[in-house]
Design an enzyme around this catalytic site. Sequence first.
Site, PDB file in Angstrom:
ATOM      1  N   LYS A   1      59.187  35.787  59.129  1.00 13.09           N
ATOM      2  CA  LYS A   1      59.128  34.456  58.516  1.00 13.09           C
ATOM      3  C   LYS A   1      58.507  33.443  59.488  1.00 13.09           C
ATOM      4  O   LYS A   1      58.905  33.400  60.663  1.00 13.09           O
ATOM      5  CB  LYS A   1      60.540  34.031  58.119  1.00 13.09           C
ATOM      6  CG  LYS A   1      60.564  32.795  57.284  1.00 13.09           C
ATOM      7  CD  LYS A   1      61.974  32.378  56.941  1.00 13.09           C
ATOM      8  CE  LYS A   1      61.953  30.944  56.481  1.00 13.09           C
ATOM      9  NZ  LYS A   1      63.181  30.252  56.701  1.00 13.09           N
TER      10      LYS A   1
ATOM     11  N   ASN B   1      49.914  31.314  40.881  1.00 13.10           N
ATOM     12  CA  ASN B   1      49.375  30.323  39.937  1.00 13.10           C
ATOM     13  C   ASN B   1      50.332  30.166  38.766  1.00 13.10           C
ATOM     14  O   ASN B   1      51.363  30.831  38.700  1.00 13.10           O
ATOM     15  CB  ASN B   1      47.976  30.738  39.476  1.00 13.10           C
ATOM     16  CG  ASN B   1      48.004  32.091  38.792  1.00 13.10           C
ATOM     17  OD1 ASN B   1      48.646  32.274  37.769  1.00 13.10           O
ATOM     18  ND2 ASN B   1      47.321  33.065  39.395  1.00 13.10           N
TER      19      ASN B   1
ATOM     20  N   LYS C   1      30.661  40.256  34.724  1.00 10.63           N
ATOM     21  CA  LYS C   1      31.743  41.235  34.864  1.00 10.63           C
ATOM     22  C   LYS C   1      31.552  42.436  33.956  1.00 10.63           C
ATOM     23  O   LYS C   1      32.450  43.276  33.833  1.00 10.63           O
ATOM     24  CB  LYS C   1      33.089  40.565  34.583  1.00 10.63           C
ATOM     25  CG  LYS C   1      33.405  39.436  35.553  1.00 10.63           C
ATOM     26  CD  LYS C   1      34.860  39.080  35.539  1.00 10.63           C
ATOM     27  CE  LYS C   1      35.126  37.927  36.471  1.00 10.63           C
ATOM     28  NZ  LYS C   1      36.421  38.054  37.133  1.00 10.63           N
TER      29      LYS C   1
ATOM     30  N   ALA D   1      45.445  39.038  32.937  1.00 11.47           N
ATOM     31  CA  ALA D   1      46.173  38.528  34.110  1.00 11.47           C
ATOM     32  C   ALA D   1      45.381  37.424  34.801  1.00 11.47           C
ATOM     33  O   ALA D   1      44.148  37.452  34.834  1.00 11.47           O
ATOM     34  CB  ALA D   1      46.421  39.668  35.099  1.00 11.47           C
TER      35      ALA D   1
ATOM     36  N   ASP E   1      38.110  42.347  42.505  1.00 10.05           N
ATOM     37  CA  ASP E   1      38.098  41.927  41.099  1.00 10.05           C
ATOM     38  C   ASP E   1      38.365  43.174  40.255  1.00 10.05           C
ATOM     39  O   ASP E   1      37.518  44.060  40.129  1.00 10.05           O
ATOM     40  CB  ASP E   1      36.734  41.300  40.759  1.00 10.05           C
ATOM     41  CG  ASP E   1      36.764  40.634  39.401  1.00 10.05           C
ATOM     42  OD1 ASP E   1      37.163  41.300  38.425  1.00 10.05           O
ATOM     43  OD2 ASP E   1      36.422  39.440  39.317  1.00 10.05           O
ATOM     44  N   ILE E   2      39.569  43.246  39.697  1.00  9.61           N
ATOM     45  CA  ILE E   2      40.016  44.467  39.016  1.00  9.61           C
ATOM     46  C   ILE E   2      39.136  44.743  37.785  1.00  9.61           C
ATOM     47  O   ILE E   2      38.652  45.852  37.568  1.00  9.61           O
ATOM     48  CB  ILE E   2      41.499  44.342  38.582  1.00  9.61           C
ATOM     49  CG1 ILE E   2      42.363  43.957  39.788  1.00  9.61           C
ATOM     50  CG2 ILE E   2      41.990  45.628  37.939  1.00  9.61           C
ATOM     51  CD1 ILE E   2      43.793  43.610  39.451  1.00  9.61           C
TER      52      ILE E   2
ATOM     53  N   LYS F   1      30.555  34.804  32.797  1.00 14.28           N
ATOM     54  CA  LYS F   1      31.537  35.817  33.229  1.00 14.28           C
ATOM     55  C   LYS F   1      31.388  37.099  32.423  1.00 14.28           C
ATOM     56  O   LYS F   1      31.507  38.200  32.967  1.00 14.28           O
ATOM     57  CB  LYS F   1      32.968  35.291  33.063  1.00 14.28           C
ATOM     58  CG  LYS F   1      33.489  34.584  34.273  1.00 14.28           C
ATOM     59  CD  LYS F   1      34.932  34.158  34.135  1.00 14.28           C
ATOM     60  CE  LYS F   1      35.232  33.106  35.194  1.00 14.28           C
ATOM     61  NZ  LYS F   1      36.387  32.300  34.898  1.00 14.28           N
TER      62      LYS F   1
ATOM     63  N   ASP G   1      42.576  35.089  43.328  1.00 15.70           N
ATOM     64  CA  ASP G   1      41.244  35.473  43.798  1.00 15.70           C
ATOM     65  C   ASP G   1      41.218  35.755  45.296  1.00 15.70           C
ATOM     66  O   ASP G   1      40.352  36.461  45.786  1.00 15.70           O
ATOM     67  CB  ASP G   1      40.231  34.357  43.480  1.00 15.70           C
ATOM     68  CG  ASP G   1      39.937  34.302  41.990  1.00 15.70           C
ATOM     69  OD1 ASP G   1      39.970  35.371  41.355  1.00 15.70           O
ATOM     70  OD2 ASP G   1      39.704  33.198  41.472  1.00 15.70           O
TER      71      ASP G   1
ATOM     72  N   PHE H   1      39.310  37.865  30.098  1.00 14.07           N
ATOM     73  CA  PHE H   1      39.661  36.491  29.753  1.00 14.07           C
ATOM     74  C   PHE H   1      38.895  35.579  30.697  1.00 14.07           C
ATOM     75  O   PHE H   1      38.631  35.963  31.837  1.00 14.07           O
ATOM     76  CB  PHE H   1      41.165  36.253  29.932  1.00 14.07           C
ATOM     77  CG  PHE H   1      41.949  36.472  28.672  1.00 14.07           C
ATOM     78  CD1 PHE H   1      42.162  37.751  28.193  1.00 14.07           C
ATOM     79  CD2 PHE H   1      42.468  35.398  27.959  1.00 14.07           C
ATOM     80  CE1 PHE H   1      42.875  37.965  27.029  1.00 14.07           C
ATOM     81  CE2 PHE H   1      43.177  35.594  26.794  1.00 14.07           C
ATOM     82  CZ  PHE H   1      43.389  36.875  26.319  1.00 14.07           C
TER      83      PHE H   1
HETATM   84  N1  CTP Z   1      40.116  39.191  37.121  1.00 10.32           N
HETATM   85  C1  CTP Z   1      40.469  40.395  37.708  1.00 10.32           C
HETATM   86  N2  CTP Z   1      40.602  40.462  39.055  1.00 10.32           N
HETATM   87  C2  CTP Z   1      40.408  39.384  39.832  1.00 10.32           C
HETATM   88  C3  CTP Z   1      40.064  38.128  39.243  1.00 10.32           C
HETATM   89  C4  CTP Z   1      39.923  38.062  37.865  1.00 10.32           C
HETATM   90  O1  CTP Z   1      40.657  41.375  36.990  1.00 10.32           O
HETATM   91  N3  CTP Z   1      40.541  39.482  41.145  1.00 10.32           N
HETATM   92  C5  CTP Z   1      39.919  39.128  35.657  1.00 10.32           C
HETATM   93  C6  CTP Z   1      40.920  38.275  34.907  1.00 10.32           C
HETATM   94  O2  CTP Z   1      42.046  39.056  34.515  1.00 10.32           O
HETATM   95  C7  CTP Z   1      40.110  37.797  33.721  1.00 10.32           C
HETATM   96  C8  CTP Z   1      38.707  37.673  34.293  1.00 10.32           C
HETATM   97  O3  CTP Z   1      38.673  38.501  35.441  1.00 10.32           O
HETATM   98  O4  CTP Z   1      40.044  38.752  32.702  1.00 10.32           O
HETATM   99  C9  CTP Z   1      38.291  36.278  34.648  1.00 10.32           C
HETATM  100  O5  CTP Z   1      39.260  35.671  35.450  1.00 10.32           O
HETATM  101  P1  CTP Z   1      39.141  34.129  35.839  1.00 10.32           P
HETATM  102  O6  CTP Z   1      40.310  33.756  36.694  1.00 10.32           O
HETATM  103  O7  CTP Z   1      38.834  33.321  34.628  1.00 10.32           O
HETATM  104  O8  CTP Z   1      37.824  34.098  36.677  1.00 10.32           O
HETATM  105  P2  CTP Z   1      37.498  34.523  38.133  1.00 10.32           P
HETATM  106  O9  CTP Z   1      36.789  35.822  38.122  1.00 10.32           O
HETATM  107  O10 CTP Z   1      38.711  34.452  38.995  1.00 10.32           O
HETATM  108  O11 CTP Z   1      36.436  33.405  38.538  1.00 10.32           O
HETATM  109  P3  CTP Z   1      36.645  31.824  38.816  1.00 10.32           P
HETATM  110  O12 CTP Z   1      38.009  31.678  39.412  1.00 10.32           O
HETATM  111  O13 CTP Z   1      35.561  31.506  39.781  1.00 10.32           O
HETATM  112  O14 CTP Z   1      36.482  31.120  37.512  1.00 10.32           O
END
Ligand code: CTP
Length: 401
Positions: free
Chosen positions: A289, A211, A342, A275, A305-306, A338, A279, A324
């Site tokens: 390759k 991303n 979370k 970060a 989801d860390i 969130k 997802d 974030f």
């Molecule tokens: N995060 C994480 N591990 C993941 C996805 C997200 O630790 N696999 C953490 C990000 O670092 C951030 C928070 O979760 O602090 C929210 O991330 P965000 O991308 O806004 O949301 P998502 O949980 O990915 O949900 P969505 O994409 O549906 O909005």
Amino acid sequence: MNNINNKKILLIICGGISAYKSLEVIRLLKKKGAIIKTILTKSAKEFVTPLSVSSLSQEKVYDDLFNAENEAEMDHISLSRWSDLILVAPTTANTISKLSVGSCDDLASTVILASNKDIFLAPAMNVRMWEHTSTKENLNKLKKYGYKIIGPDIGDMACGEFGEGKMTEPNEIIKKIETYFLNFNKNKKFKALVTAGPTYEYIDPVRFITNKSSGKQGYELAKALSIKGFETTLISGPTNLKISNDINLIQVETTEEMFKSTQNNLPVDVAIFSAAVADFKIKEKKKDKIKKKDFINLNLEKNIDILNYVSTHNSLRPKLVIGFAAETNRIEENSRKKLMEKNCDWIIANDVSNKSIGFDSDFNEVTILYKNKKIKDEKIYMKKKSEIATKIVDRIVDQLN
Ligand code: CTP
């Protein structure tokens, strides 16, 4: 306890009548065990001599940016890295003006511009100069850039006038520095972890999904934590950014690596998950390759989801967990969801639909949402990411102390 003992202070003396007071600043700092290196601007040498400064500080005095001998011994960048804090006393109207536009035409201004440390300015000038609109505007800019201003005081001036513009007395300047290091030492017992940047999810050995995250906000947070004394670990996905050696940088590529590194670096007191983690990952990553002629269909599966993992495992959970929320619509509503889902203590809501802020920009605009309903949510309007980071870290310091 003496918090100044063994601290490295870079004192910059500018050319003003109160430069004589800076000799007393050196004497008092020395008494408290500080190690002081001094830079004299060209006009400062009209008021104090390098010999009197070096006799008091018992260290070399620097004055010229283009001095081959000085540069060989300690160049202007090393000089600013060497210090724990920079004090400019007295700071003249001219220096304030130069710093407000980032000018660097001598050693003092170059070292300041190159600095990664907190910088204290103790202005001293005639009352009319101090009250001049241009000085006020320049000073407001400097405050926004993060300079810390000590004084000036009100009183009789050397020029015979009375008013605001006297340099703060040396013992008061020392008290401010003492408080700064006291807070710094208090924070030193705290450990912080920051995740930053994007993650890569490989499709085959040369292709990946990622991303637009630049990692800038996370790096600024790590810097701000480190400046405030935190023992800081930064776990970063691939970025083009650099960070100073006092931060423990762990570079990763995939979400799995970011997760493992996070686990390996717990426990901490505060964890900030900035970060932009991918997802999804590829279900079956190809070993070789993929060729153009191949038929491909990407099968994705959810990544761990860390943030959620860390915040819901009690044995690992830091005292303060900050997430974030990157959102493009219904920012506050989605972010609050969130925050709860979370199990964060705070969430920093980030509007990533606005191109001039957020992803890849040097600027950001965020709202800190607190789980504790007693604390009012706080909007931080458009600012440099470094300034946003300083504000967030100030709140963290308040909370942990
Ligand atoms: N995060 C994480 N591990 C993941 C996805 C997200 O630790 N696999 C953490 C990000 O670092 C951030 C928070 O979760 O602090 C929210 O991330 P965000 O991308 O806004 O949301 P998502 O949980 O990915 O949900 P969505 O994409 O549906 O909005």
